[in-house]
Write an enzyme that holds these catalytic residues in place. Structure first.
Site, mmCIF file in Angstrom:
data_model
loop_
_atom_site.group_PDB
_atom_site.id
_atom_site.type_symbol
_atom_site.label_atom_id
_atom_site.label_comp_id
_atom_site.label_asym_id
_atom_site.label_seq_id
_atom_site.Cartn_x
_atom_site.Cartn_y
_atom_site.Cartn_z
ATOM 1 N N TYR A 37 -23.777 30.989 171.562
ATOM 2 C CA TYR A 37 -23.372 31.650 170.311
ATOM 3 C C TYR A 37 -24.088 30.995 169.125
ATOM 4 C CZ TYR A 37 -20.427 33.365 166.506
ATOM 5 O OH TYR A 37 -19.975 33.949 165.344
ATOM 6 N N LYS A 116 8.295 40.179 164.006
ATOM 7 C CA LYS A 116 8.150 40.027 162.560
ATOM 8 C C LYS A 116 7.386 38.731 162.306
ATOM 9 C CE LYS A 116 10.800 40.462 158.295
ATOM 10 N NZ LYS A 116 9.961 39.608 157.522
ATOM 11 N N ARG A 137 0.207 41.258 148.644
ATOM 12 C CA ARG A 137 1.200 42.255 148.284
ATOM 13 C C ARG A 137 1.546 42.165 146.802
ATOM 14 N NH1 ARG A 137 6.846 42.004 148.374
ATOM 15 N NH2 ARG A 137 7.757 44.054 148.564
ATOM 16 N N GLU A 202 -0.357 41.021 158.398
ATOM 17 C CA GLU A 202 0.142 39.727 157.970
ATOM 18 C C GLU A 202 -0.918 38.678 158.273
ATOM 19 O OE1 GLU A 202 3.160 40.493 156.883
ATOM 20 O OE2 GLU A 202 4.198 38.582 156.611
ATOM 21 N N LYS A 344 16.769 39.693 161.575
ATOM 22 C CA LYS A 344 16.375 38.288 161.393
ATOM 23 C C LYS A 344 17.134 37.414 162.389
ATOM 24 C CE LYS A 344 14.652 37.411 157.346
ATOM 25 N NZ LYS A 344 13.703 36.936 156.586
ATOM 26 N N CYS A 438 21.472 8.638 134.899
ATOM 27 C CA CYS A 438 20.285 9.133 135.597
ATOM 28 C C CYS A 438 19.702 8.024 136.480
ATOM 29 C CB CYS A 438 19.244 9.598 134.584
ATOM 30 S SG CYS A 438 17.651 9.954 135.358
ATOM 31 N N CYS A 462 20.041 15.090 133.627
ATOM 32 C CA CYS A 462 19.680 13.938 132.802
ATOM 33 C C CYS A 462 19.321 14.482 131.424
ATOM 34 C CB CYS A 462 18.487 13.222 133.437
ATOM 35 S SG CYS A 462 17.610 12.149 132.301
HETATM 36 S S1 IVH Z 1 6.342 46.913 158.863
HETATM 37 C C1 IVH Z 1 7.288 49.232 154.527
HETATM 38 N N1 IVH Z 1 5.936 45.188 160.770
HETATM 39 O O1 IVH Z 1 7.819 41.722 156.720
HETATM 40 C C2 IVH Z 1 7.047 47.899 155.106
HETATM 41 N N2 IVH Z 1 6.280 44.355 158.570
HETATM 42 O O2 IVH Z 1 10.355 41.817 155.302
HETATM 43 C C3 IVH Z 1 6.732 48.046 156.564
HETATM 44 N N3 IVH Z 1 6.161 41.920 158.383
HETATM 45 O O3 IVH Z 1 6.587 43.302 153.830
HETATM 46 C C4 IVH Z 1 6.429 46.736 157.137
HETATM 47 N N4 IVH Z 1 5.722 41.531 160.506
HETATM 48 O O4 IVH Z 1 5.031 41.730 155.155
HETATM 49 C C5 IVH Z 1 6.175 45.353 159.458
HETATM 50 N N5 IVH Z 1 5.526 43.779 162.555
HETATM 51 C C6 IVH Z 1 5.757 43.947 161.260
HETATM 52 C C7 IVH Z 1 5.853 42.863 160.367
HETATM 53 C C8 IVH Z 1 6.128 43.115 159.023
HETATM 54 C C9 IVH Z 1 5.911 40.982 159.314
HETATM 55 C C10 IVH Z 1 6.450 41.631 156.968
HETATM 56 C C11 IVH Z 1 5.795 42.547 155.987
HETATM 57 C C12 IVH Z 1 6.908 43.147 155.184
HETATM 58 C C13 IVH Z 1 7.991 42.146 155.391
HETATM 59 C C14 IVH Z 1 9.345 42.763 155.182
#
Ligand code: IVH
Length: 707
Positions: A37, A116, A137, A202, A344, A438, A462
């Site tokens: 490479y 996520k 964003r 992301e 979450k 303090c 303080c």
């Molecule tokens: S879909 C309309 N898919 O989580 C927004 N978001 O808490 C649709 N994120 O702003 C987002 N992984 O930055 C989507 N697999 C995933 C994600 C994801 C991370 C982030 C994203 C979003 C935030 C919302």
């Protein structure tokens, strides 16, 4: 080799390197040795040296551009970048499914579950297949242009591969989603790139990359990043792409922004992922198809079991409708889509010994108790300190020194002590006495109202604004990435500068000399030079950064930007009354009062003058003059030819004074063309478009017309 031979060889090399980059960075299946490479890459560099005319912006050699930027440009998102609502329980997932089913009665719903990714949301814009702009964003409407930084990420294709979804056997399962009825049809045809493709995803720092980066920072005496997400955000905010190139950043994509001129559009999420994959993007490690709340809960559980093996940090699962048509029916709230939700995962907890409690003094004088812990491994890092919030919190939870405590860390949140394990109490624990002066400067403390709503009276502060801890805090805040962004202005350096009396407020930074800084501990000539260059560069920062950096009560980055939009200069902000300040969107009474009060303090006024003398920029690039009132408000004029009495400048001034706008070219949006003698093509165009044409006399009448 002559030029045309070089051209041919160059094209071959570019294509080969792109293919190998994709194999290595996107598919993680290298197809040649590193050595081979490097040989190709050097051949490319040699050719570019010999024939610089060959270099294109999307060449593999152009991933790291040489010049640091002064500041990021702002990018307006063509489609807003929304966020998601959060859920934390199976119950809420069921409620969500029922809610969406009500919006789509009698329809079969199919769901996708994505990991996520805990990183930084980005938008990647491709024009005719070439990566042209990458942005953060931001506030959802406007973000930072971080193209140069994103270019350093090798899994972001500089040029789209041609959409060949389905050629790779691995994609077949995604394409043939159960009873979606048909396969996505771009399989056979090598598709032309859409004229515009916006991809959303992301950017993240790998878990391993994060550990390595922090280890380096530790040994350099620099502040460590709290978690991979902050590290990714911090890296992408660097103005020098050469530094970014050294950070192990990567991306995962999961969505689209605006798309124009596509031969065909995916109709479902799974098709879209396959489509993006065929263009050369990295898509999520795993996704799940689900048809009911029960299947969703099972998928969320399974993701929780496997997510630790992913290279990126995850903090949840994203549930979304597969069908784009159904998404359209479900629609959006002002902040988030109705067809998607984030689940979450619970914050991870650990138990450890509370060895002691220290008290930290922040830049606003707030005294924060900090738990000194027996180090314990939690959610990816070793924790030895955690916040105890405030005195009342310690009392309410009856937390004592020597207790075994539960600590918790959730995503970006600072670790916190959440509970005492009472069963492990021996009776030897000691109650903690909150200091009555303090701990830093022994001055008086008082329970004063705080910056954050709701902390009125809970926080001890303080009262000595010259307290060294406050001084240090203010200077660190000024240097912080989100404020004036001065690389190297972290805790270690600022502490020394303040301790030996070189700096006692932010204006002093601009008087520092190289030998003074180079003589400090752990500094050396090179880092001192870098720091001072950063200080000098900060003089050019946009007004909002300065406003935020000053740490005026209630003026966070968002408010600072709002002020920057509302006023052209710092002096205008300072001269404004409470009423004028509240005319700005997002600026309320409390904020306005605070700004006026800040400027009322003679010490602050003196600071402003010293910053001015140091040559700092006081102008706002964000400033957007409001459409003025007046008889011509909202009207656009174009001037052409020579007017009998008025010069062009005078005519412009008259129009603007009456609230109108003057533009250089005629379009459908032009209201009037003011024509004098020897009017040229603008007059022709106005006639063609049917724009109203007037003379000077008519213009003067319009300006004077008060109705
Ligand atoms: S879909 C309309 N898919 O989580 C927004 N978001 O808490 C649709 N994120 O702003 C987002 N992984 O930055 C989507 N697999 C995933 C994600 C994801 C991370 C982030 C994203 C979003 C935030 C919302």
């Amino acid at each position: 080799m002559n030029f045309s031979e070089a051209q041919v060889r160059y094209a071959q090399l570019v294509e080969q390197i792109r293919r190998h980059d994709h194999a290595y960075y996107v598919r993680a299946q290298p197809t040649i040795s590193d050595r081979e490479y490097d040989r190709l890459y050097h051949e490319l560099l040699d050719l570019e040296k010999q024939f610089p005319a060959l270099i294109t912006p999307d060449s593999p050699s152009q991933r790291v551009s040489g010049q640091p930027l002064k500041e990021f440009k702002q990018v307006q998102h063509r489609l807003p970048m929304l966020s998601l609502d959060n859920t934390y329980s199976q119950e809420e997932v069921r409620d969500f499914v029922n809610r969406v089913q009500k919006l789509l009665p009698n329809e079969k719903l199919e769901w996708i579950v994505d990991p996520k990714v805990d990183g930084v949301a980005i938008n990647l814009r491709y024009e005719n297949g070439v990566f042209t702009c990458g942005s953060t964003r931001g506030d959802g409407t406007t973000g930072d242009d971080i193209t140069a930084n994103l270019k350093t990420i090798r899994s972001i294709p500089a040029r789209l591969r041609h959409g060949t979804a389905g050629l790779d056997a691995g994609k077949a399962s995604v394409l043939a989603s159960p009873d979606s009825g048909q396969l996505f049809e771009s399989q056979s045809s090598r598709e032309r790139s859409p004229s515009l493709l916006e991809v959303r995803g992301e950017a993240y720092l790998t878990k391993a990359g994060f550990e390595k980066l922090n280890a380096e920072r530790r040994s350099a005496g620099e502040e460590e990043f709290a978690n991979p997400r902050n590290a990714a955000a911090g890296s992408l905010k660097q103005l020098d792409p050469r530094i970014v190139a050294k950070r192990p950043l990567d991306i995962v994509v999961y969505g689209l922004g605006l798309v124009e001129g596509a031969a065909q559009m995916p109709q479902q999420h799974d098709q879209m992922l396959a489509w993006l994959k065929s263009f050369g993007f990295k898509t999520p490690d795993r996704t799940w198809h689900c048809r009911s709340a029960e299947e969703l809960v099972a998928a969320i559980d399974e993701l929780d079991r496997v997510r630790r093996s992913f290279a990126y940090e995850t903090d949840g699962a994203v549930i979304k409708l597969n069908s784009f048509a159904q998404r359209e029916v479900a629609g959006f709230t002002s902040k988030a889509p109705r067809w998607s939700i984030a689940y979450k995962y619970a914050a991870e907890q650990a138990e450890t010994l509370l060895k002691g409690i220290t008290v930290q003094v922040g830049r606003t004088g707030a005294l924060t108790p900090v738990a000194e812990l027996e180090p314990v491994f939690l959610a990816g890092s070793t924790i030895s300190r955690a916040t105890l919030h405030n005195e009342d919190y310690i009392r309410q939870k009856d937390i004592r020194i020597g207790d075994t405590v539960k600590i918790e860390k959730a995503g970006e949140v600072i670790p916190a002590v959440v509970d005492v394990v009472l069963t492990k109490r021996t009776g030897k624990e000691a109650t903690f006495r909150f200091p009555t002066t303090c701990p830093e400067c022994s001055s008086k403390v008082a329970r004063a109202p705080g910056i954050v709503e709701g902390d009125e009276g809970v926080v001890w502060r303080c009262l000595n604004s010259d307290c060294p801890a406050q001084v240090r805090g203010r200077i660190e805040h000024w240097c912080a990435r989100g404020a004036m962004d001065i690389e190297g202005g972290g805790e270690v350096l600022v502490r020394q500068l303040v301790q030996i009396g070189l700096v006692s407020d932010v204006a002093d930074l601009y008087r520092l000399k190289l030998p003074e800084v180079a003589g400090l501990e752990r500094m050396g000539e090179k880092s001192a030079r870098n720091f001072l260059e950063g200080v000098a560069a900060s003089k050019e920062r946009d007004l909002w950064r300065l406003l935020f950096g000053l740490g005026i009560l209630h003026v966070g980055a968002g408010v600072a930007k709002a002020l920057g939009r509302g006023f052209p200069t710092f002096d205008d902000v300072l001269a404004a009354s409470v009423d004028q300040l509240t005319d700005c969107e997002d600026v309320g009474e409390v904020i306005a009062q605070s700004v006026v009060q800040w400027h009322g303090d003679p010490r602050n006024r003196k600071l402003v003058e010293r910053l001015r003398a140091a040559g700092l920029n006081f102008n706002s690039q964000l400033y957007q003059p409001k459409a003025k009132a007046g008889p011509l408000a909202g009207r656009t004029f174009v001037l052409t030819g020579t007017l009998p009495k008025l010069t062009r400048e005078e005519a412009t001034a008259k129009i603007e004074a009456a609230g109108g706008k003057v533009s250089g070219s005629v379009s459908k949006k032009t209201d009037y063309v003011v024509a004098g003698t020897e009017a040229g093509s603008k007059l022709d165009k106005a006639q063609k478009l049917g724009v109203k044409i007037i003379d000077e006399a008519e213009l003067l009448r319009l300006c004077a017309d008060q109705n």
